[in-house]
Scaffold this motif. Structure first.
Motif, short mmCIF file in Angstrom:
data_model
loop_
_atom_site.label_atom_id
_atom_site.label_comp_id
_atom_site.label_asym_id
_atom_site.label_seq_id
_atom_site.Cartn_x
_atom_site.Cartn_y
_atom_site.Cartn_z
N ALA A 250 0.86 -1.18 0.00
CA ALA A 250 0.00 0.00 0.00
C ALA A 250 0.90 1.23 0.00
N MET A 251 0.48 2.26 -0.74
CA MET A 251 1.21 3.53 -0.79
C MET A 251 0.21 4.65 -0.54
N GLY A 252 0.63 5.65 0.22
CA GLY A 252 -0.26 6.78 0.45
C GLY A 252 0.41 7.83 1.31
N PRO A 253 -0.32 8.88 1.64
CA PRO A 253 0.24 9.95 2.47
C PRO A 253 0.72 9.41 3.81
N LYS A 254 1.86 9.91 4.28
CA LYS A 254 2.44 9.38 5.52
C LYS A 254 1.50 9.57 6.71
N GLU A 255 0.66 10.61 6.66
CA GLU A 255 -0.27 10.84 7.76
C GLU A 255 -1.27 9.71 7.92
N LEU A 256 -1.56 9.01 6.83
CA LEU A 256 -2.45 7.85 6.88
C LEU A 256 -1.66 6.55 7.03
N MET A 257 -0.54 6.44 6.34
CA MET A 257 0.18 5.18 6.29
C MET A 257 0.72 4.75 7.66
N ARG A 258 1.07 5.71 8.52
CA ARG A 258 1.60 5.31 9.83
C ARG A 258 0.52 4.63 10.67
N HIS A 259 -0.73 4.99 10.44
CA HIS A 259 -1.82 4.33 11.17
C HIS A 259 -2.18 2.99 10.53
#
Length: 389
Positions: A250-259
């Motif tokens: 999965a790839m996405g904005p770090k603000e979402l990916m950390r969760h």
């Protein structure tokens, strides 16, 4: 006496078993049955990829990796995104290696959906989106797509479905089961609807390498302003014939990916180490193999489409994945009845369109990820079945 029904989670009890596996399992019990039901490449994983996995075992590389995945694999995935889509992702904070694309979808939904949140799901579509939404406590909202629209999501239908509770849109193109794709202009129209909302998109790109038209596949995150609201899910199963390796990302904005990574961290810890070393080699050297397999799928696609139409079945021309989705409305049978009778009378297994949502009824899904010999014999038997009706 234990009352198991009382013990079970309400969320689990509302989930229905997969409509795909029921016909696959029934066909497996018939020695002479031909199954065109499961979406799995009939090609072996290319040798150099298998060799990389074997060598990792021989070297004793059997340890846990980082929760995020091997750094080298994430670097290769980031490079792939740059080459294919001109998208830049931070390999350390924005790319998570998962146990197949399915885990990535599950984690993304669970990280974002609260009880009562609505998830918009174009249908017909793959069987996992609705139950994963239900198990997260969300409300799946089907967006029916139609053959007359080439099974594409239209901006008008999307706009009409959005409410204050809408949290997510699943964008499953190239599509399983229909084989539909969406062009850049069509995706731009979807983006225009979303631009002033707070809706996140999960773009399921698992079939992105398997398209057959002249125009290249477009990732939704490529579009202006969409990277910040898109989680891109992809994997090795379909493109590289690595279904059993269970490896995706999965790839996405770090603000979402950390969760999203937190859920992976506690539920899985890390994807299989051997598979990750194989995945590095797949991205490094597997492009020629993808093209070789894609060429064969295209030959099978054109053969199957011609056969279905010659039998009198109306069939939208699939431009992606490896499925045909013919209408069987002319037979007067429901999708379930058609598949049951075809299996028991001619021992050919296909999947009822209703397994992919209510709008799929009146159709069946046929996978052409099988050999030409299997396809020829299956079409011969299907023709006999239709003649007997």
């Amino acid at each position: 006496m234990v009352d198991y029904e009382q013990l079970l989670s309400d969320r689990v009890k509302i989930v229905k078993p997969s409509g795909i596996r029921r016909f696959f399992d029934a066909a497996a019990a018939m020695p002479d049955a031909i199954s065109l039901g499961v979406g799995e490449p009939d090609f072996e994983t290319p040798w150099q990829i298998r060799r990389a996995g074997i060598q990792s075992l021989e070297k004793g590389q059997t340890f846990y990796t980082s929760n995020w995945g091997l750094a080298e694999l994430r670097s290769q995935i980031a490079g792939l995104a740059r080459r294919k889509y001109q998208l830049c992702y931070d390999a350390d904070k924005e790319i998570l290696v998962t146990v197949g694309g399915s885990e990535a979808i599950d984690n993304a939904i669970r990280a974002l959906v609260n009880p009562g949140d609505e998830v918009l799901i174009p249908e017909p579509s793959f069987v996992c989106y609705t139950p994963l939404t239900q198990m997260a406590g969300g409300t799946p909202v089907p967006l029916p797509t139609l053959a007359k629209d080439q099974f594409k999501l239209t901006p008008d239908r999307l706009r009409a479905a959005i409410t204050p509770r809408t949290k997510l849109l699943i964008l499953p193109y190239p599509n399983n089961p229909t084989g539909a794709i969406m062009t850049r202009d069509e995706l731009e129209a979807v983006a225009a609807v979303l631009r002033d909302t707070n809706i996140i998109v999960i773009s399921d790109e698992i079939y992105c390498s398997l398209t057959y038209g002249a125009a290249p596949h477009v990732c939704f995150a490529e579009l202006d302003g969409m990277r910040e609201r898109t989680i891109v899910v992809d994997g090795f199963s379909k493109s590289y014939a690595m279904t059993g390796w269970r490896l995706g990302w999965a790839m996405g904005p770090k603000e979402l990916m950390r969760h999203i990574c937190k859920i992976h961290q506690f539920g899985i810890m890390s994807a299989p180490t051997t598979a990750q070393f194989a995945g590095i080699e797949a991205i490094r050297t597997g492009e020629d193999d993808i093209e070789r397999m894609r060429t064969q799928y295209d030959i099978r696609r054109r053969y199957l489409l011609g056969e279905l139409r010659s039998m009198g079945l109306t069939c939208f021309e699939p431009q992606g994945a490896f499925y045909a989705f013919p209408s069987i409305a002319s037979t007067g049978l429901s999708s379930e009845a058609f598949c049951e009778r075809l299996l028991h009378e001619q021992q050919v297994a296909v999947v009822p369109g209703s397994a992919f949502g209510k709008s799929g009824d009146g159709h069946v899904r046929i996978s052409y990820s099988y050999s030409m010999n299997h396809l020829r014999e299956a079409c011969f038997r299907m023709r006999k079945f239709l003649q007997s009706l």
